[in-house]
Enzyme design. Structure first.
Site, PDB file in Angstrom:
ATOM      1  N   GLY A  17       1.549  -2.902   8.369  1.00 11.35           N
ATOM      2  CA  GLY A  17       2.208  -2.529   9.207  1.00 11.35           C
ATOM      3  C   GLY A  17       2.838  -0.752   8.773  1.00 11.35           C
ATOM      4  N   ALA A  20      -1.517   3.413   8.399  1.00 11.73           N
ATOM      5  CA  ALA A  20      -2.571   2.726   8.116  1.00 11.73           C
ATOM      6  C   ALA A  20      -2.429   1.232   9.448  1.00 11.73           C
ATOM      7  CB  ALA A  20      -2.997   2.646   6.688  1.00 11.73           C
ATOM      8  N   SER A  43       5.750  -6.706   6.532  1.00 12.05           N
ATOM      9  CA  SER A  43       7.100  -7.248   6.207  1.00 12.05           C
ATOM     10  C   SER A  43       8.232  -6.128   5.691  1.00 12.05           C
ATOM     11  CB  SER A  43       6.679  -7.840   4.329  1.00 12.05           C
ATOM     12  OG  SER A  43       7.937  -7.640   4.265  1.00 12.05           O
ATOM     13  N   VAL A  51       6.897   8.044   4.182  1.00 10.05           N
ATOM     14  CA  VAL A  51       6.410   9.329   3.961  1.00 10.05           C
ATOM     15  C   VAL A  51       4.851   9.599   4.397  1.00 10.05           C
ATOM     16  CG1 VAL A  51       7.755  10.746   2.442  1.00 10.05           C
ATOM     17  CG2 VAL A  51       5.928   9.608   1.967  1.00 10.05           C
ATOM     18  N   ALA A  54       2.395  15.049   7.612  1.00 12.38           N
ATOM     19  CA  ALA A  54       1.797  16.798   8.239  1.00 12.38           C
ATOM     20  C   ALA A  54       0.344  16.030   8.394  1.00 12.38           C
ATOM     21  CB  ALA A  54       2.040  17.956   7.287  1.00 12.38           C
ATOM     22  N   LYS A  82       1.630  22.423  14.047  1.00 13.10           N
ATOM     23  CA  LYS A  82       1.199  22.555  12.288  1.00 13.10           C
ATOM     24  C   LYS A  82      -0.458  23.207  13.120  1.00 13.10           C
ATOM     25  CE  LYS A  82      -0.668  21.804   8.459  1.00 13.10           C
ATOM     26  NZ  LYS A  82      -0.797  20.676   7.340  1.00 13.10           N
ATOM     27  N   LEU A 338      -3.341   3.706   1.905  1.00 11.89           N
ATOM     28  CA  LEU A 338      -3.317   3.596   0.839  1.00 11.89           C
ATOM     29  C   LEU A 338      -3.576   2.407  -0.693  1.00 11.89           C
ATOM     30  CD1 LEU A 338       0.983   4.880   0.711  1.00 11.89           C
ATOM     31  CD2 LEU A 338      -1.450   6.351   0.431  1.00 11.89           C
ATOM     32  N   THR A 349      -4.575  15.395   3.707  1.00 16.36           N
ATOM     33  CA  THR A 349      -5.930  14.677   4.441  1.00 16.36           C
ATOM     34  C   THR A 349      -5.394  13.475   4.057  1.00 16.36           C
ATOM     35  OG1 THR A 349      -5.681  14.598   1.835  1.00 16.36           O
ATOM     36  CG2 THR A 349      -6.964  16.473   3.473  1.00 16.36           C
ATOM     37  N   ILE A 351      -3.590  10.481   5.997  1.00 18.45           N
ATOM     38  CA  ILE A 351      -3.982   9.875   7.001  1.00 18.45           C
ATOM     39  C   ILE A 351      -5.758  10.473   7.895  1.00 18.45           C
ATOM     40  CG2 ILE A 351      -2.965  10.305   8.917  1.00 18.45           C
ATOM     41  CD1 ILE A 351      -0.343  11.291   8.695  1.00 18.45           C
TER      42      ILE A 351
HETATM   43  P1  FAD Z   1       2.201   1.676   3.676  1.00 13.38           P
HETATM   44  O1  FAD Z   1       3.104   2.875   4.270  1.00 13.38           O
HETATM   45  O2  FAD Z   1       3.159   1.479   1.799  1.00 13.38           O
HETATM   46  O3  FAD Z   1       2.262  -0.022   4.380  1.00 13.38           O
HETATM   47  C1  FAD Z   1       1.835  -0.755   3.356  1.00 13.38           C
HETATM   48  C2  FAD Z   1       2.598  -1.975   4.889  1.00 13.38           C
HETATM   49  O4  FAD Z   1       1.756  -3.236   3.577  1.00 13.38           O
HETATM   50  C3  FAD Z   1       4.149  -2.390   4.899  1.00 13.38           C
HETATM   51  O5  FAD Z   1       3.741  -2.322   6.285  1.00 13.38           O
HETATM   52  C4  FAD Z   1       3.992  -3.511   4.018  1.00 13.38           C
HETATM   53  O6  FAD Z   1       5.636  -4.137   4.467  1.00 13.38           O
HETATM   54  C5  FAD Z   1       2.880  -3.364   3.931  1.00 13.38           C
HETATM   55  N1  FAD Z   1       2.963  -5.025   3.503  1.00 13.38           N
HETATM   56  C6  FAD Z   1       2.338  -4.582   1.770  1.00 13.38           C
HETATM   57  N2  FAD Z   1       3.018  -5.965   1.622  1.00 13.38           N
HETATM   58  C7  FAD Z   1       3.168  -6.584   1.712  1.00 13.38           C
HETATM   59  C8  FAD Z   1       2.645  -8.316   1.911  1.00 13.38           C
HETATM   60  N3  FAD Z   1       2.915  -8.610   0.355  1.00 13.38           N
HETATM   61  N4  FAD Z   1       3.353  -9.191   2.495  1.00 13.38           N
HETATM   62  C9  FAD Z   1       2.735  -8.202   4.352  1.00 13.38           C
HETATM   63  N5  FAD Z   1       3.330  -7.002   4.083  1.00 13.38           N
HETATM   64  C10 FAD Z   1       2.639  -6.304   3.250  1.00 13.38           C
HETATM   65  N6  FAD Z   1      -0.749  11.526   4.541  1.00 13.38           N
HETATM   66  C11 FAD Z   1      -0.837  12.752   5.102  1.00 13.38           C
HETATM   67  O7  FAD Z   1      -2.201  12.451   5.922  1.00 13.38           O
HETATM   68  N7  FAD Z   1      -0.054  13.838   5.435  1.00 13.38           N
HETATM   69  C12 FAD Z   1       1.523  13.756   4.242  1.00 13.38           C
HETATM   70  O8  FAD Z   1       1.772  14.728   4.506  1.00 13.38           O
HETATM   71  C13 FAD Z   1       1.674  12.511   3.770  1.00 13.38           C
HETATM   72  N8  FAD Z   1       2.462  13.342   2.733  1.00 13.38           N
HETATM   73  C14 FAD Z   1       3.179  12.221   1.772  1.00 13.38           C
HETATM   74  C15 FAD Z   1       3.170  12.055   0.641  1.00 13.38           C
HETATM   75  C16 FAD Z   1       3.591  11.723  -0.417  1.00 13.38           C
HETATM   76  C17 FAD Z   1       4.908  11.909  -1.140  1.00 13.38           C
HETATM   77  C18 FAD Z   1       2.904  10.757  -0.818  1.00 13.38           C
HETATM   78  C19 FAD Z   1       3.461   8.904  -1.623  1.00 13.38           C
HETATM   79  C20 FAD Z   1       2.231   9.879   0.081  1.00 13.38           C
HETATM   80  C21 FAD Z   1       2.150  11.355   1.508  1.00 13.38           C
HETATM   81  N9  FAD Z   1       1.415  10.812   2.427  1.00 13.38           N
HETATM   82  C22 FAD Z   1       0.342  12.164   3.600  1.00 13.38           C
HETATM   83  C23 FAD Z   1       0.164  10.054   3.158  1.00 13.38           C
HETATM   84  C24 FAD Z   1       0.405   8.721   3.738  1.00 13.38           C
HETATM   85  O9  FAD Z   1       1.489   7.858   3.716  1.00 13.38           O
HETATM   86  C25 FAD Z   1       0.053   7.677   4.098  1.00 13.38           C
HETATM   87  O10 FAD Z   1      -1.280   7.667   4.394  1.00 13.38           O
HETATM   88  C26 FAD Z   1       0.163   7.270   5.088  1.00 13.38           C
HETATM   89  O11 FAD Z   1       1.748   6.630   5.014  1.00 13.38           O
HETATM   90  C27 FAD Z   1      -0.057   5.375   5.432  1.00 13.38           C
HETATM   91  O12 FAD Z   1      -0.112   4.574   4.334  1.00 13.38           O
HETATM   92  P2  FAD Z   1      -0.153   2.836   4.431  1.00 13.38           P
HETATM   93  O13 FAD Z   1       0.036   2.880   5.855  1.00 13.38           O
HETATM   94  O14 FAD Z   1      -1.465   2.814   3.633  1.00 13.38           O
HETATM   95  O15 FAD Z   1       1.076   2.871   3.450  1.00 13.38           O
END
Ligand code: FAD
Length: 506
Positions: A17, A20, A43, A51, A54, A82, A338, A349, A351
């Site tokens: 959650g 993504a 969770s 993070v 942008a 932006k 991710l 890129t 998001i």
């Molecule tokens: P996360 O935010 O890691 O979410 C993972 C989810 O999975 C969480 O809800 C967690 O609780 C859940 N989860 C994991 N394991 C379990 C489990 N076992 N059981 C239940 N739930 C679980 N993107 C941009 O477009 N612009 C930016 O400026 C940018 N800056 C960034 C800077 C950095 C340093 C980094 C590392 C990334 C950046 N990104 C940026 C990328 C952006 O942060 C991600 O693409 C975006 O936040 C999506 O993350 P996510 O939802 O895939 O993962």
């Protein structure tokens, strides 16, 4: 038509959650209003990456498709506008350039505008390329108004995206999705059950013993790739030899200095680069660095020494490996965010890739047969999109002229993909830009980085010999820069515009 057996997907489980997970939940709930249950498991104890603030202009299409009101969205996410990214110290220390959203003017004859700029420069003009960009014109004066529709106006030649608080955006989309029947389950997934002959994921088990079964799983679990990697062992293509940064340290700070500029700033540092992302209530900062060349403590110290205002918390460290999953869709699992890979945040890129994955999932929406031809095509398109972005990111590192630190010397000397080498060479010989299918970044983006980082063309487009001559080119460049500056000065200030549309408090 003969009645087909019911092979429709009836249940979707999204694991994760973060940005993504909730973007996927909101978009699927919007696109599939009935006939299929949508569940999101997350969770709070594990949390999100926290993070990612942008974006690039296509995010507006995502919000518009969902019927999200722009002012409400900006108010709820403390967002700002932006217009592009200012790159500082990337080519050499003391040098800067702007990667604008939009174009550099509009062609007035058969030649690209920048060919006239090159001709004018060769004839002695000192107008920087940036000043032919309406986005930079507005950005440098701290102004913002949306582009106009009239193609004759310079105010039609730019585009825009947003900065926003990632946590608030996920919460905003959660409200949207839950109002549209998405069921949220709080709890950590501790086990994954594969079923049948095909090795598809049948269900996931939570820490409290609950099981959640689904026809289709979307893995939004972040870097760990709980389903796509830990359960299915899909594999990862490592791009560290091209994109060497593997750590980041992030900290928000109080608004200060230049305030809420309508653009992101990326400042190259000895072992990576620092971002500055201004929001309404704070400024986001982070240092993305290469652990071979810098310790975590040194990175944090550099970051804290280069903030606009007092830090609003302790620095947070993140580790990653640049690259992508070998498949984005494997069996009945589609990895989004991710979980699918990470190419570092240099051009904001990630998001966008979430949004692109959701759009592809809908374009290639499966039945329970999971036709391999559909899955293969999804993967082919997704891989190509990623590789095009990868090349654009490598361009920034490869074209550095900095010799003051090992990271930059390594980058200048590194071998690069042929697809990128061809683009660099071609631009260097004639100043012409080669576009490839599925390039996310268009010619103006490539032009900004080539010129900004000193890949100066040896010659111009041969068509210039038949064209108007340096005199006319120079006159054109002066008029365009003047029109842009006058237009920019007539725009409202960024903060004033946000208030005017009800997107922020006075
Ligand atoms: P996360 O935010 O890691 O979410 C993972 C989810 O999975 C969480 O809800 C967690 O609780 C859940 N989860 C994991 N394991 C379990 C489990 N076992 N059981 C239940 N739930 C679980 N993107 C941009 O477009 N612009 C930016 O400026 C940018 N800056 C960034 C800077 C950095 C340093 C980094 C590392 C990334 C950046 N990104 C940026 C990328 C952006 O942060 C991600 O693409 C975006 O936040 C999506 O993350 P996510 O939802 O895939 O993962």
């Amino acid at each position: 038509m003969e009645q087909a057996a019911d092979t429709a997907i009836r249940s979707i489980a999204i694991v994760g959650g973060g940005t993504a997970g909730w973007m996927t939940a909101a978009a699927l709930a919007h696109a599939i209003p009935r006939g299929c249950t949508i569940t999101l498991i997350e969770s709070d104890a594990i949390g999100t990456v926290g993070v990612g603030e942008a974006t690039i202009p296509p995010i507006r299409v995502f919000n518009q498709t969902l019927g999200i009101d722009e002012a409400e969205f900006l108010r709820e996410t403390k967002g700002s506008f932006k217009l592009g990214i200012e790159f500082v110290d990337w080519a050499r220390t003391g040098q800067r350039y702007f990667h604008p959203f939009g174009t550099f003017g509009k062609p007035f004859d058969l030649l690209a505008v920048h060919q006239h700029w090159l001709a004018a420069r060769a004839g002695g003009s000192r107008v920087p390329l940036d000043e032919l960009s309406m986005a930079w014109g507005a950005a440098r004066h701290g102004r913002f108004a949306p582009p106009v529709g009239d193609p004759r106006s310079v105010a039609s030649t730019f585009d825009y995206a947003y900065h926003f608080d990632a946590g608030l955006y996920a919460a905003f989309l959660r409200r949207y999705a839950e109002a549209r029947r998405v069921e949220r389950i709080e709890g950590a997934v501790v086990d994954v059950a594969l079923g049948g002959d095909n090795g598809h994921i049948a269900s996931v088990t939570l820490a409290d013993g609950r099981q959640v079964a689904a026809d289709l799983f979307v893995d939004c679990s972040g870097f760990r790739g709980l389903l796509i990697e830990q359960a299915l062992g899909t594999g990862y293509e490592d791009w560290t030899h091209w994109l060497p940064c593997d750590r980041a340290v992030a900290v928000p700070c109080a608004t200060g200095g230049e305030g809420m500029t309508p653009y992101t700033r990326s400042t190259a540092r000895a072992a990576g680069w620092q971002w500055r992302i201004p929001l309404q209530h704070r400024t986001g900062n982070g240092y993305v660095y290469c652990s071979r060349h810098l310790s975590d403590d040194e990175a944090a110290a550099t970051l804290l020494a280069n903030l606009d205002g007092p830090a609003l918390g302790d620095p947070r460290f993140l580790r990653f490996t640049t690259g992508r999953r070998t498949k984005f869709w494997n069996r009945n699992v589609v990895a989004v965010g991710l979980a699918s890979g990470f190419m570092e945040p240099l051009e904001s890129t990630s998001i966008h890739l979430i949004q692109a994955a959701i759009a592809k999932l809908l374009a290639f929406f499966p039945t329970r047969d999971f036709d391999p031809a559909v899955v293969d095509e999804y993967n082919r398109v997704a891989i190509t999109e990623c590789e095009r972005i990868r090349d654009f990111l490598i361009l920034h590192y490869k074209l550095t002229q900095r010799a003051d630190a090992p990271l930059w010397r390594d980058c200048a000397a590194m071998a690069i993909p042929d697809t990128l080498a061809m683009k660099i060479d071609h631009f260097h010989s004639t100043g012409r830009l080669i576009a490839r299918d599925m390039d996310l970044f268009g010619p103006a983006s490539w032009l900004a980085v080539h010129i900004g980082q000193g890949n100066d063309p040896r010659g111009g487009d041969p068509l210039l010999a038949y064209a108007t001559g340096a005199q006319t080119s120079s006159g054109f460049v002066d008029r365009l820069a003047g029109a842009i500056d006058a237009m920019a000065r007539s725009m409202p200030g960024h903060a004033a515009y946000l208030q005017r549309i009800g997107a922020s408090q006075p």
